[in-house]
Design an enzyme around this catalytic site. Structure first.
Site, PDB file in Angstrom:
ATOM      1  N   HIS A   1     -92.098  51.408 125.528  1.00 17.69           N
ATOM      2  CA  HIS A   1     -91.148  50.303 125.255  1.00 17.69           C
ATOM      3  C   HIS A   1     -90.899  49.557 126.567  1.00 17.69           C
ATOM      4  O   HIS A   1     -90.133  50.009 127.407  1.00 17.69           O
ATOM      5  CB  HIS A   1     -89.820  50.854 124.712  1.00 17.69           C
ATOM      6  CG  HIS A   1     -88.834  49.799 124.320  1.00 17.69           C
ATOM      7  ND1 HIS A   1     -88.138  49.817 123.131  1.00 17.69           N
ATOM      8  CD2 HIS A   1     -88.412  48.672 124.953  1.00 17.69           C
ATOM      9  CE1 HIS A   1     -87.345  48.770 123.052  1.00 17.69           C
ATOM     10  NE2 HIS A   1     -87.494  48.049 124.157  1.00 17.69           N
TER      11      HIS A   1
ATOM     12  N   HIS B   1     -90.430  45.546 128.523  1.00 13.29           N
ATOM     13  CA  HIS B   1     -90.329  44.080 128.530  1.00 13.29           C
ATOM     14  C   HIS B   1     -91.032  43.562 129.774  1.00 13.29           C
ATOM     15  O   HIS B   1     -90.516  43.687 130.881  1.00 13.29           O
ATOM     16  CB  HIS B   1     -88.858  43.639 128.513  1.00 13.29           C
ATOM     17  CG  HIS B   1     -88.144  44.109 127.281  1.00 13.29           C
ATOM     18  ND1 HIS B   1     -88.153  43.398 126.102  1.00 13.29           N
ATOM     19  CD2 HIS B   1     -87.449  45.243 127.032  1.00 13.29           C
ATOM     20  CE1 HIS B   1     -87.474  44.074 125.179  1.00 13.29           C
ATOM     21  NE2 HIS B   1     -87.044  45.192 125.720  1.00 13.29           N
TER      22      HIS B   1
ATOM     23  N   LYS C   1     -92.358  44.951 115.326  1.00 11.57           N
ATOM     24  CA  LYS C   1     -91.016  45.242 115.825  1.00 11.57           C
ATOM     25  C   LYS C   1     -89.935  44.578 114.995  1.00 11.57           C
ATOM     26  O   LYS C   1     -90.015  43.381 114.681  1.00 11.57           O
ATOM     27  CB  LYS C   1     -90.916  44.746 117.274  1.00 11.57           C
ATOM     28  CG  LYS C   1     -89.546  44.869 117.919  1.00 11.57           C
ATOM     29  CD  LYS C   1     -89.273  46.256 118.481  1.00 11.57           C
ATOM     30  CE  LYS C   1     -87.828  46.405 118.905  1.00 11.57           C
ATOM     31  NZ  LYS C   1     -87.649  46.688 120.313  1.00 11.57           N
TER      32      LYS C   1
ATOM     33  N   HIS D   1     -85.209  48.157 116.635  1.00 12.68           N
ATOM     34  CA  HIS D   1     -83.964  48.092 117.415  1.00 12.68           C
ATOM     35  C   HIS D   1     -82.867  48.456 116.430  1.00 12.68           C
ATOM     36  O   HIS D   1     -82.489  47.650 115.581  1.00 12.68           O
ATOM     37  CB  HIS D   1     -83.739  46.696 118.034  1.00 12.68           C
ATOM     38  CG  HIS D   1     -82.461  46.624 118.810  1.00 12.68           C
ATOM     39  ND1 HIS D   1     -82.415  46.522 120.180  1.00 12.68           N
ATOM     40  CD2 HIS D   1     -81.169  46.693 118.407  1.00 12.68           C
ATOM     41  CE1 HIS D   1     -81.149  46.526 120.592  1.00 12.68           C
ATOM     42  NE2 HIS D   1     -80.375  46.615 119.525  1.00 12.68           N
TER      43      HIS D   1
ATOM     44  N   HIS E   1     -85.211  53.240 121.817  1.00  6.55           N
ATOM     45  CA  HIS E   1     -84.107  53.451 122.768  1.00  6.55           C
ATOM     46  C   HIS E   1     -82.861  54.049 122.125  1.00  6.55           C
ATOM     47  O   HIS E   1     -81.803  53.436 122.113  1.00  6.55           O
ATOM     48  CB  HIS E   1     -83.777  52.173 123.549  1.00  6.55           C
ATOM     49  CG  HIS E   1     -83.605  50.897 122.759  1.00  6.55           C
ATOM     50  ND1 HIS E   1     -82.936  50.824 121.565  1.00  6.55           N
ATOM     51  CD2 HIS E   1     -83.991  49.635 123.022  1.00  6.55           C
ATOM     52  CE1 HIS E   1     -82.933  49.584 121.129  1.00  6.55           C
ATOM     53  NE2 HIS E   1     -83.571  48.834 121.991  1.00  6.55           N
TER      54      HIS E   1
ATOM     55  N   ASP F   1     -87.682  50.737 128.252  1.00 10.07           N
ATOM     56  CA  ASP F   1     -86.872  49.551 127.932  1.00 10.07           C
ATOM     57  C   ASP F   1     -86.513  48.794 129.209  1.00 10.07           C
ATOM     58  O   ASP F   1     -85.461  48.142 129.277  1.00 10.07           O
ATOM     59  CB  ASP F   1     -85.616  49.914 127.130  1.00 10.07           C
ATOM     60  CG  ASP F   1     -84.945  48.686 126.513  1.00 10.07           C
ATOM     61  OD1 ASP F   1     -85.621  47.653 126.364  1.00 10.07           O
ATOM     62  OD2 ASP F   1     -83.746  48.772 126.188  1.00 10.07           O
TER      63      ASP F   1
HETATM   64  N1  LIG Z   1     -82.296  46.519 126.055  1.00  8.32           N
HETATM   65  C1  LIG Z   1     -81.693  45.423 126.467  1.00  8.32           C
HETATM   66  O1  LIG Z   1     -80.500  45.493 126.821  1.00  8.32           O
HETATM   67  N2  LIG Z   1     -82.326  44.219 126.525  1.00  8.32           N
HETATM   68  C2  LIG Z   1     -83.655  43.918 126.060  1.00  8.32           C
HETATM   69  C3  LIG Z   1     -83.738  43.787 124.571  1.00  8.32           C
HETATM   70  C4  LIG Z   1     -83.718  45.091 123.815  1.00  8.32           C
HETATM   71  O2  LIG Z   1     -84.559  45.960 124.028  1.00  8.32           O
HETATM   72  O3  LIG Z   1     -82.839  45.274 122.957  1.00  8.32           O
HETATM   73  C5  LIG Z   1     -84.106  42.586 126.713  1.00  8.32           C
HETATM   74  O4  LIG Z   1     -85.112  42.035 126.262  1.00  8.32           O
HETATM   75  O5  LIG Z   1     -83.470  42.140 127.670  1.00  8.32           O
HETATM   76 ZN   LIG Z   2     -86.136  46.656 124.747  1.00 11.50          ZN
HETATM   77 ZN   LIG Z   3     -83.731  46.727 121.735  1.00 12.17          ZN
END
Ligand SMILES: NC(=O)N[C@@H](CC(=O)O)C(=O)O
Ligand SMILES: [Zn+2]
Ligand SMILES: [Zn+2]
Length: 344
Positions: free
Chosen positions: A14, A16, A100, A137, A175, A248
């Site tokens: 996971h 970003h 997702k 999520h 998460h 995450d």
């Molecule tokens: N986890 C977070 O607090 N933020 C994530 C989005 C997500 O995974 O929910 C993001 O893209 O900034």
């Molecule tokens: Zn995330």
């Molecule tokens: Zn998320």
């Protein structure tokens, strides 16, 4: 007490990566530790089609520094209008590995997300057929529900009906932050797994308010009370193959975190394995780390384990105060703090 930990090269289930200049600076952090990562599709605009996923994948590979090995595993962002044929195209592509669910309004860039999951059941039936996992999520967006209860309520309102309607659908509860979610996964209703972040293993919600409001510890789902953190540590270190690593890591510009309405997300791509090693070490469970980081994820996704290994050493170092990223600055999780494990 062991001072060196060598494990099969792990994956981040996971992540970003973002896009453009930010992505170019995140990539070397991730690729130094992980062979592959599930790349979250919540860009602006979101990655809703196989064609967009192909273009995003090409941008990632083009931004990867020469000599680094890394495979991005692409994900489609489900909307109210994703047609079943798009799932078939995604599966046929070979590079899209999952779909997702962002409940609309639940988190960063979720506006285009799903307003009512039951509207998507035709599409999800095709997903179930393909065997690709559905990444969730797991928070309700009902404003009447207390922020700290949104994950637990999601289990009853969304997860259980989904599981009833789609008994064979592979689901990853992303998460997870509560004992309720850990217990739901442990109860083993169908093929359900979960990712757990390093920050939810290391911290409870006190961390957000220690001596003042500390926005770099704010993420979604938000950190919970200590009993929940303990339940997550127990799950991650249990040896149960339903739980695996997903950082995450979610970079936001320093100025947008330190803000009157600060963004949700913690940046951990820099030091993810070290943070996890610290959490497993504190629990006396370093022997359980390799399965969590390197075996359980590929097994659930039906992918091979990686070749090669990474080594961590017990060695204290200080996490940097901030990192240049694209045309901005990002503050990593636990900036300025000491950590006891270091990548060799
Ligand atoms: N986890 C977070 O607090 N933020 C994530 C989005 C997500 O995974 O929910 C993001 O893209 O900034
Ligand atoms: Zn995330
Ligand atoms: Zn998320």
């Amino acid at each position: 007490m062991s001072n060196v930990l060598t494990i099969t090269r792990p994956d981040d289930w996971h992540l970003h990566l973002r896009d453009g200049a930010t992505m170019a600076d995140v990539l070397p952090h991730t690729a130094r530790q992980f062979a592959r990562a599930i790349v979250m599709p919540n860009l602006k605009p979101p990655v809703t089609t196989t064609e967009q996923a192909a273009a995003y994948r090409e941008r990632i590979l083009a931004a990867l520094p020469a000599g680094m090995q890394f495979e991005p595993l692409m994900v489609l962002y489900l909307t109210d209008n994703t047609p079943p044929e798009e799932i078939r195209r995604a599966h046929a592509s070979g590079f899209v590995k999952a779909v997702k669910l962002y409940p609309a309004g639940a988190t960063t860039n979720s506006d285009a997300g799903v307003t009512d999951l039951s509207k998507c059941y035709k599409t999800l039936e095709v997903l179930q057929e393909t065997g690709m996992p559905f990444l969730v999520h797991g928070e309700v967006t009902d404003p009447a529900i207390d922020l700290f209860d949104r994950e637990a309520v999601f289990i009853d309102r969304i997860m259980k009906p989904l599981r009833q309607a789609m008994p064979e659908l592979k689901v990853v509860f992303e998460h997870i932050t509560t004992k309720e979610a850990a217990d739901y996964v442990l109860a083993g209703e169908g093929p359900t797994a979960a990712t757990i972040t390093a920050h939810h293993l290391l911290f409870n919600r006190n961390e957000i308010f220690k001596g003042g409001i500390r926005p770099h510890y704010y993420c979604l789902p938000v950190l919970k009370r200590e009993t929940h953190r303990q339940a997550l540590v127990a799950a991650a270190t249990s040896g149960n193959d339903k739980f695996f690593l997903g950082t995450d890591s979610a970079p936001h510009a320093k100025g947008l975190k330190e803000h009157a309405c600060g963004c949700a997300g913690c940046y951990t791509a820099l030091h993810a394995l070290e943070l996890y090693a610290q959490a497993f070490d504190q629990a006396g469970a370093l022997d359980k780390f390799e399965a969590f980081a390197s075996f359980n994820g590929p097994a659930f996704y039906g992918l091979p384990r990686n070749e090669g290994s990474v080594t961590l050493k017990r060695e204290s170092w200080t996490i940097p105060a901030e990192l240049p990223m694209g045309d901005t600055t990002v503050v990593p999780l636990s900036a300025g703090e000491q950590i006891n494990w270091k990548m060799a």
